[in-house]
Design a protein around this motif. Structure first.
Motif, PDB file in Angstrom:
ATOM      1  N   TRP A  50       1.041 -65.149  30.602  1.00 20.65           N
ATOM      2  CA  TRP A  50       0.813 -63.702  30.396  1.00 20.65           C
ATOM      3  C   TRP A  50       2.022 -63.055  29.731  1.00 20.65           C
ATOM      4  CZ3 TRP A  50       0.279 -58.653  30.049  1.00 20.65           C
ATOM      5  CH2 TRP A  50       0.952 -57.747  30.871  1.00 20.65           C
ATOM      6  N   HIS A 174      -3.604 -60.340  40.004  1.00 17.87           N
ATOM      7  CA  HIS A 174      -2.724 -60.169  41.160  1.00 17.87           C
ATOM      8  C   HIS A 174      -3.367 -60.615  42.470  1.00 17.87           C
ATOM      9  CE1 HIS A 174       0.356 -57.310  39.053  1.00 17.87           C
ATOM     10  NE2 HIS A 174       0.497 -58.569  38.718  1.00 17.87           N
ATOM     11  N   ARG A 178       2.682 -64.005  44.292  1.00 18.45           N
ATOM     12  CA  ARG A 178       3.426 -63.053  45.110  1.00 18.45           C
ATOM     13  C   ARG A 178       4.596 -62.489  44.323  1.00 18.45           C
ATOM     14  NH1 ARG A 178       5.249 -64.498  49.915  1.00 18.45           N
ATOM     15  NH2 ARG A 178       3.542 -65.872  50.466  1.00 18.45           N
ATOM     16  N   HIS A 180       8.678 -61.749  44.372  1.00 19.42           N
ATOM     17  CA  HIS A 180       9.880 -62.373  44.918  1.00 19.42           C
ATOM     18  C   HIS A 180      11.048 -61.391  44.806  1.00 19.42           C
ATOM     19  CE1 HIS A 180       7.233 -65.547  43.371  1.00 19.42           C
ATOM     20  NE2 HIS A 180       7.743 -66.350  44.299  1.00 19.42           N
ATOM     21  N   SER A 184      11.841 -59.824  40.911  1.00 20.62           N
ATOM     22  CA  SER A 184      11.458 -58.473  40.472  1.00 20.62           C
ATOM     23  C   SER A 184      12.012 -57.373  41.368  1.00 20.62           C
ATOM     24  CB  SER A 184       9.935 -58.364  40.462  1.00 20.62           C
ATOM     25  OG  SER A 184       9.426 -58.588  41.766  1.00 20.62           O
TER      26      SER A 184
HETATM   27 ZN1  ZEM Z   1       1.847 -59.399  37.151  1.00 23.59          ZN
HETATM   28  N1  ZEM Z   1       3.549 -59.089  38.253  1.00 23.59           N
HETATM   29  N2  ZEM Z   1       1.990 -57.499  36.402  1.00 23.59           N
HETATM   30  N3  ZEM Z   1       0.226 -59.729  35.991  1.00 23.59           N
HETATM   31  N4  ZEM Z   1       1.742 -61.269  37.878  1.00 23.59           N
HETATM   32  C1  ZEM Z   1       4.092 -59.972  39.151  1.00 23.59           C
HETATM   33  C2  ZEM Z   1       3.578 -61.215  39.513  1.00 23.59           C
HETATM   34  C3  ZEM Z   1       2.485 -61.799  38.914  1.00 23.59           C
HETATM   35  C4  ZEM Z   1       2.967 -56.562  36.697  1.00 23.59           C
HETATM   36  C5  ZEM Z   1       4.169 -56.807  37.405  1.00 23.59           C
HETATM   37  O1  ZEM Z   1       5.208 -55.946  37.260  1.00 23.59           O
HETATM   38  C6  ZEM Z   1       4.352 -57.967  38.224  1.00 23.59           C
HETATM   39  C7  ZEM Z   1      -0.391 -58.850  35.152  1.00 23.59           C
HETATM   40  C8  ZEM Z   1      -0.097 -57.498  35.073  1.00 23.59           C
HETATM   41  C9  ZEM Z   1       1.027 -56.899  35.646  1.00 23.59           C
HETATM   42  C10 ZEM Z   1       0.789 -62.198  37.548  1.00 23.59           C
HETATM   43  C11 ZEM Z   1      -0.150 -62.105  36.522  1.00 23.59           C
HETATM   44  C12 ZEM Z   1      -0.401 -60.942  35.801  1.00 23.59           C
HETATM   45  C13 ZEM Z   1       5.268 -59.420  39.722  1.00 23.59           C
HETATM   46  C14 ZEM Z   1       6.163 -60.104  40.730  1.00 23.59           C
HETATM   47  C15 ZEM Z   1       5.431 -58.164  39.165  1.00 23.59           C
HETATM   48  C16 ZEM Z   1       6.544 -57.193  39.503  1.00 23.59           C
HETATM   49  C17 ZEM Z   1       7.148 -61.031  40.012  1.00 23.59           C
HETATM   50  C18 ZEM Z   1       8.018 -61.771  41.001  1.00 23.59           C
HETATM   51  O2  ZEM Z   1       8.776 -61.101  41.728  1.00 23.59           O
HETATM   52  O3  ZEM Z   1       7.922 -63.013  41.060  1.00 23.59           O
HETATM   53  C19 ZEM Z   1       2.579 -55.294  36.103  1.00 23.59           C
HETATM   54  C20 ZEM Z   1       3.354 -54.008  36.188  1.00 23.59           C
HETATM   55  C21 ZEM Z   1       1.374 -55.507  35.475  1.00 23.59           C
HETATM   56  C22 ZEM Z   1       0.489 -54.554  34.735  1.00 23.59           C
HETATM   57  C23 ZEM Z   1       0.521 -53.254  34.894  1.00 23.59           C
HETATM   58  C24 ZEM Z   1      -1.403 -59.512  34.375  1.00 23.59           C
HETATM   59  C25 ZEM Z   1      -2.263 -58.848  33.310  1.00 23.59           C
HETATM   60  C26 ZEM Z   1      -1.402 -60.831  34.773  1.00 23.59           C
HETATM   61  C27 ZEM Z   1      -2.212 -61.985  34.301  1.00 23.59           C
HETATM   62  C28 ZEM Z   1      -3.348 -61.874  33.633  1.00 23.59           C
HETATM   63  C29 ZEM Z   1       0.896 -63.332  38.435  1.00 23.59           C
HETATM   64  C30 ZEM Z   1      -0.017 -64.554  38.460  1.00 23.59           C
HETATM   65  C31 ZEM Z   1       1.961 -63.080  39.298  1.00 23.59           C
HETATM   66  C32 ZEM Z   1       2.472 -63.938  40.450  1.00 23.59           C
HETATM   67  C33 ZEM Z   1       3.620 -64.798  40.009  1.00 23.59           C
HETATM   68  C34 ZEM Z   1       4.156 -65.696  41.101  1.00 23.59           C
HETATM   69  O4  ZEM Z   1       5.216 -66.287  40.867  1.00 23.59           O
HETATM   70  O5  ZEM Z   1       3.544 -65.835  42.156  1.00 23.59           O
END
Ligand code: ZEM
Length: 295
Positions: A50, A174, A178, A180, A184
Motif C-alpha cells: 500500500w 485495517h 496492528r 506499533h 507510528s
Molecule cells: Zn494503514 N495504518 N492507514 N492502511 N495499515 C497502519 C497500519 C496498517 C493509515 C495509517 O496511518 C496507519 C490504509 C489506510 C490508512 C494497513 C493497510 C492499509 C498504521 C500503524 C497506521 C498509523 C502502523 C504501525 O504502527 O505499525 C491511514 C491514516 C490510512 C488512511 C486514511 C490502507 C488503504 C491500507 C491497505 C489497503 C495495514 C495492513 C496495517 C497493519 C500493519 C501491521 O504491521 O500490522
C-alpha cells in the motif's frame, strides 16, 4: 558478478508459472512468522504494498508502485514508512531467490498474497513494473496522516484518483494487523482477528462504543467494552462523515459487497503509476492460493 546477473535477467522471460512460484514463496514466509506479532507477516507486507503504491499523484503522474522507490533514502526513512524495513527485508530474501522480478512487482505481489492467504478475495494482478532510481523517489507527505480529518483523507485519496466509496472500501484493510508504538506512535489492533480478512473493521466501528484513550500517546480511540481494540482518528472519520458513513454501513451489513469492492480498489491501487504498455498481459491474472494449488 553483476555482468552475469544482467545476462540472466536479459535472457530469462518469466511466465505466469514463475510468478506463481514467487507467490508461493511469499505465502510460506507469511506463515513462517514465529512469535512476530500475531504469527503472520501478512499485515506488514500488505502495508508495504500500500505505501509503495499510495504515493501516486495523478496530476503529475509521479509516484505509485512502478519504481519501488521506497528502496531509496529519504523515502525509506519517511515517518509514514517506519517499520516497513521489516517487510522490505523479508522481500529481499525472496528477491535473492528470484532476481529477475522487479521490486514493484514483488512488493505488490506480496500484498496480493497477503490478502488472499489471509482468506480475502482474489486480487487481480499482473506483472510489468520496472526498477527505478533514487531520483524518482517521492517527497514526504503523500501518504495519509492518521491524526487528521475527513478533508485530509479526501485530499490524499482524490490525489491518487479514488472516490469516496473506494476510500471507505480500502481503509477496511485495517481489519488486519496492528499499530506499533515504536513505528507510528499508535498502539493496538483494530479487530479480534487481525490475521483474517473480514469486514469486522466496519462492524466494530458501528457496534462498539468508541472513547478517546487516556494515555500519553497520540490521540486514538479505544472500545469502551474491552479497551483492547483501537481506531485511528482517520478511521473514526468513516462514521463521522455523512457520505463515508453511508458506505461504511453498507460494508458492515454486507461482507460480500465489501470483498468485491475491496478487491477492485486494491487492484487499482497496486497499478497506480504503471504505464499500461508496461504490463505483460492485457488482462490482470487471478492467481490461485496455496490451498488451491495443493488441492
Ligand atoms: Zn494503514 N495504518 N492507514 N492502511 N495499515 C497502519 C497500519 C496498517 C493509515 C495509517 O496511518 C496507519 C490504509 C489506510 C490508512 C494497513 C493497510 C492499509 C498504521 C500503524 C497506521 C498509523 C502502523 C504501525 O504502527 O505499525 C491511514 C491514516 C490510512 C488512511 C486514511 C490502507 C488503504 C491500507 C491497505 C489497503 C495495514 C495492513 C496495517 C497493519 C500493519 C501491521 O504491521 O500490522
Amino acid at each position: 558478478s553483476g555482468v552475469q546477473a544482467a545476462k540472466v535477467k536479459a535472457n530469462f522471460v518469466p511466465t505466469k508459472e514463475d510468478y506463481q512460484k514467487v507467490y508461493k514463496r511469499i505465502a510460506e514466509i507469511i506463515d513462517d512468522a514465529g512469535d512476530y506479532d500475531d504469527g503472520s507477516y501478512g499485515p506488514v507486507l500488505l502495508r508495504l504494498a500500500w505505501h509503495s503504491s499510495g504515493t501516486y499523484d495523478k496530476e503529475t503522474n509521479t509516484g505509485g508502485s512502478n519504481y519501488a522507490t521506497m528502496r531509496f533514502e529519504p523515502e525509506s526513512k519517511h515517518g509514514a514508512n517506519a517499520g516497513l524495513d521489516v517487510a522490505r527485508n523479508l522481500m529481499e530474501k525472496v528477491h535473492e531467490e528470484f532476481p529477475w522480478i522487479s521490486y514493484g512487482d514483488l512488493w505488490t505481489l506480496a500484498g496480493v498474497a497477503a490478502v488472499q492467504e489471509m482468506g480475502g478475495p482474489k486480487i487481480p494482478w499482473r506483472p510489468g513494473r520496472i526498477d527505478g532510481v533514487a531520483a524518482q523517489a517521492t517527497p514526504d507527505g503523500r501518504l495519509p496522516d492518521a491524526s487528521q480529518g475527513a478533508d485530509h483523507v479526501r485530499n490524499i485519496f482524490y490525489r491518487m484518483g479514488f472516490n469516496d466509496q473506494e476510500i471507505v472500501a480500502l481503509i477496511g484493510a485495517h481489519a488486519l494487523g496492528r499499530c506499533h508504538r515504536d513505528r507510528s506512535g499508535y498502539e493496538g489492533p483494530w479487530t479480534f482477528a487481525p490475521t483474517t480478512v473480514t469486514n469486522d473493521f466496519y462492524r466494530l466501528l458501528f457496534d462498539e462504543k468508541w472513547v478517546w484513550k487516556n494515555w500519553d500517546g497520540p490521540k486514538q480511540l479505544e472500545d469502551k467494552k474491552t479497551r483492547s481494540l483501537m481506531m485511528l482518528p482517520t478511521d473514526y472519520v468513516l462514521v463521522q462523515d455523512k457520505t463515508f458513513k453511508k458506505f461504511a454501513k453498507a460494508y458492515a451489513d454486507n461482507e460480500d459487497l465489501w470483498r468485491q469492492d475491496f478487491a477492485k480498489a486494491l487492484a487499482t491501487l497496486f497499478e497506480l503509476g504503471v504505464p499500461t504498455q508496461q504490463f505483460v498481459s492485457s488482462e490482470p491474472w487471478l492467481l490461485p492460493t496455496v490451498d488451491e494449488l495443493n488441492s
